[in-house]
Design a protein around this motif. Structure first.
Motif: not given
Length: 728
Positions: A472-479, A547-552, A557-558, A583-594
């Motif tokens: 998964l890391l390599k897929w996301l890094t490639w993306h 997946t959103f903030l670090k890999f764009g 997915v919870m 859970m803290h990182r989920y909130k940061v990603n969801l807030t940024s996406a929102k």
């Protein structure tokens, strides 16, 4: 004057001594040459070769004792020590010229076991005999198969490439076509690709169907001249050239064992075989990488280099030399040798030579299938296999991508793998697999891995979760590196024609995350929520939550309930702290996406269900850890009141707060002793007072629980904390 006379006399005496010595040496050489000729004249094998070189056309075979005796002698020598280049030339000329008819042809061809190299001139002369029209098709097929078997032992290829058009003319023969395409695949260069040849292959395809041997030859043509081949080539095809059982392979292996030499094969890339007579297990005769050598012999190479100014890759020792000769590189005879050379890997990485990668993938696919899939007794964990796979992994890490042939091998090997054979190497290869379309990923990966996961040990489960996390890391890094914001068609890697849309990539990633979530949920139940397995599962979700903030990647997915609750109820504080960090990182990603969803019209939309799942998890953690209200309306944990009262647990609703949670109760006891050392009775509820509570939290955070600290800061406001302290 006397001195000069003495010096002249000494010179004459020394010259006389030298002439006498030279005459003695010449006499010794003549004697040795006469002795050699006499021995050769008496050698039955030499006499047998002479017989086949001078036998007249039309000599009968039936009842011919001389023929039978001489051929038996040649066969015995061939199978015991191999034939010299001169012997190969004589016997090949005898067989293909049909001087004694078609009867002995197949028998002679089967005993052509080279001891060292095969003369190119002999192969060219034999190929010319194919145009006579008297040789049976079965014999022609046998000859082409022999050429394919000894292809890498031919001392040069320039004359063979010179008759490329002559060899191509036999592609219309239906029985010869698969083998001719294979030979053409090995001989093809850019100048070999012509419009009429492409048309002929397309015409054959319309007649014979989409045969793999035609598609692979066309794919090589498309690499060299994409403007001439407009046909869409599938990115994943089954074996291009079938691994036909060769009558020479076993004999070649036996001969190279005795002679200690290298033998090459393009049908089955035979490499050096180490003789371990003490072992009865099958030897890995394909797993030792060949040496980096030129495609031609020294004489042919010097002529070729002078005319075409080619520089053999084997002669380059540094990256500077590679840069100076980057457009004049001559590839080696055996493509497997590229894996063992850092300069060769730099060439593949810098030049992106599609023809070299195709040839290397073909060699690698043959080696992997031959040793791990087609062997009767299965591959064994020998040093050769370990070294081979380690070198392959090193090459993949250097190139930052896998090889398509190793991916195709893994899809088949997973169905027969026992989970223990070469486990670290196989899992590392598995982690290098590129993105698989969601329509194929279940059949290719999930089904065999599910069977392995639920029937293997705890350590295999941990290794597989780690492998899928790396994948998964390599897929996301490639993306994050290669995906273009303005172009939704994303090429999976630079060496395949498979394209995937952004939505298709998201579907594949989502399938992988859900698959690991299912494995983790059931695996934790099977292993009793083992701390080691839980640690690897949390590693995976530390990747997923960003997946959103670090890999764009616009995807959130919870974790499933089967992962969230075992992590929260874990008895070790590290797991609870890591869950809080996730859970803290989920909130940061969801807030940024929102926030982006409100600012940009093209931003992705987060489903209401994702927010509901996140809020449910956060509310549960806050109620348990901070509010001491484990059971509240809407909670997933709702045991009956009678059951709770019958348990005899005092203040059961506060059993999992920061004080009474099994992971933190030892910290609460230690804090209590340090805060009230004179007290004889332990009263943990006294920590709930306002000042001791803030001290206790500072004490917990000082122990390195940064995840809990970030979680509380992001989910509990200062006003709420102050009100809560007043209530306490």
């Amino acid at each position: 004057m006397a001195a000069s006379l003495n010096s002249s006399e000494s010179d004459r005496s020394s010259l006389g001594g030298q002439s006498a010595s030279s005459r003695s040496n010449n006499r010794s050489l003549r004697v040795a040459e006469k002795e050699r000729r006499r021995n050769e004249a008496e050698d039955p094998f030499v006499l047998a070769l002479k017989y086949f070189s001078v036998v007249e056309a039309g000599t009968p075979v039936v009842g011919n004792d001389d023929f039978e005796n001489n051929l038996v002698l040649v066969e015995r020598t061939a199978y015991s020590q191999g034939l010299s280049p001169e012997a190969i030339s004589i016997m090949l000329e005898f067989a293909m010229s049909l001087r004694m008819g078609t009867a002995p042809c197949a028998r002679v061809l089967k005993c052509l076991i080279p001891a060292s190299v095969v003369p190119q001139e002999a192969v060219v002369r034999a190929a010319v005999w194919l145009s006579v029209g008297k040789i049976p098709i079965s014999t022609q097929v046998l000859f082409i198969k022999w050429v394919l078997t000894v292809f890498d032992m031919i001392d040069a290829k320039d004359q063979l490439r010179a008759i490329y058009g002559f060899i191509f003319s036999f592609v219309t023969e239906e029985n010869l076509c698969p083998f001719i395409c294979h030979l053409l695949y090995l001989l093809t260069q850019k100048e070999s690709v012509r419009v009429y040849r492409v048309r002929k292959l397309l015409e054959l395809q319309s007649k014979l169907g989409r045969q793999p041997f035609l598609l692979h030859l066309l794919s090589l043509y498309k690499v060299f001249c994409p403007e001439l081949v407009t046909l869409s080539i599938p990115s994943r095809m089954r074996g291009a050239f079938r691994n036909h059982v060769s009558p020479w392979k076993a004999a070649l292996t036996a001969v190279q064992k005795r002679n200690g030499s290298l033998a090459g094969s393009s049908v089955s890339p035979a490499l050096a075989v180490r003789d371990k007579s003490g072992s009865r297990k099958r030897k890995h005769c394909h797993l030792q990488l060949p040496a980096l050598t030129s495609v031609a012999s020294d004489g042919a190479r010097s002529e070729q280099t002078s005319s075409r100014t080619l520089v053999p890759l084997a002669h380059l020792q540094s990256f500077d030399q590679l840069l100076k000769n980057v457009h004049r590189i001559e590839l080696p005879a055996q493509m497997g040798s590229l894996l063992g050379s850092s300069v060769a890997l730099q060439y593949l990485d810098c030049i992106q030579d599609e023809s070299a990668l195709l040839r290397l993938n073909f060699w690698l696919g043959c080696a992997l299938h031959e040793e791990f899939l087609f062997c009767g007794d299965g591959a064994t964990q020998t040093s050769e296999a370990l070294q081979f796979l380690s070198r392959l992994l090193s090459a993949q890490h250097f190139l930052q991508e896998g090889f398509s042939s190793s991916d195709a091998f893994l899809y088949k090997f997973l169905n027969v793998w026992d989970g223990s054979l070469l486990r670290p190497q196989i899992l590392c290869l598995l982690s290098n697999i590129p993105v698989i379309p969601s329509s194929q990923i279940r059949k290719l990966l999930f089904e065999p891995l599910t069977q392995l996961f639920f029937t293997s040990s705890l350590f295999f489960k941990c290794g597989l979760v780690e492998c899928l996390n790396n994948m998964l890391l390599k897929w996301l890094t490639w993306h994050s590196v290669y995906a273009l914001e303005d172009d939704l068609d994303i090429s999976l890697n630079s060496h395949t024609s498979l394209n995937i849309t952004l939505s298709g990539f998201k579907d594949s990633v989502m399938e992988l995350i859900h698959f690991v979530g299912h494995l983790a949920s059931v695996g934790l139940q099977l292993e009793g929520c083992h701390a080691l397995l839980l640690s690897f599962v949390l590693d995976f979700y530390e990747t997923v939550c960003d997946t959103f903030l670090k890999f764009g990647l616009p995807l959130v997915v919870m974790p499933p309930a089967g992962v969230f609750y075992p992590a929260f109820f874990a008895t070790d504080p590290v797991s609870v702290d890591r869950l809080a960090h996730i859970m803290h990182r989920y909130k940061v990603n969801l807030t940024s996406a929102k926030r982006q969803e409100k600012q940009k019209e093209q931003a992705f939309h987060i489903s209401r269900q994702t927010f509901q799942e996140f809020n449910h998890c956060v509310v549960f953690m806050v109620n348990c850890l901070w509010n001491s209200r484990m059971f509240y309306p809407g909670s997933d944990v709702q045991p009956g009141e009678e059951l709770l009262l019958g348990s005899g647990v005092p203040r059961y609703w506060a059993s999992f707060d920061f004080i009474h949670h099994p992971a933190f109760v030892s910290y609460a006891l230690d804090f209590h002793q340090k805060c009230w050392p004179s007290r004889k009775e332990m009263d943990l509820s006294s920590i709930k007072d306002s000042k001791p509570w803030s001290w206790y939290l500072d004490y917990l955070f000082s122990q390195g629980f940064d995840g809990l600290k970030d979680f509380l800061k992001s989910n509990i406001s200062r006003q709420a904390a102050a009100v809560d302290e007043q209530q306490r």
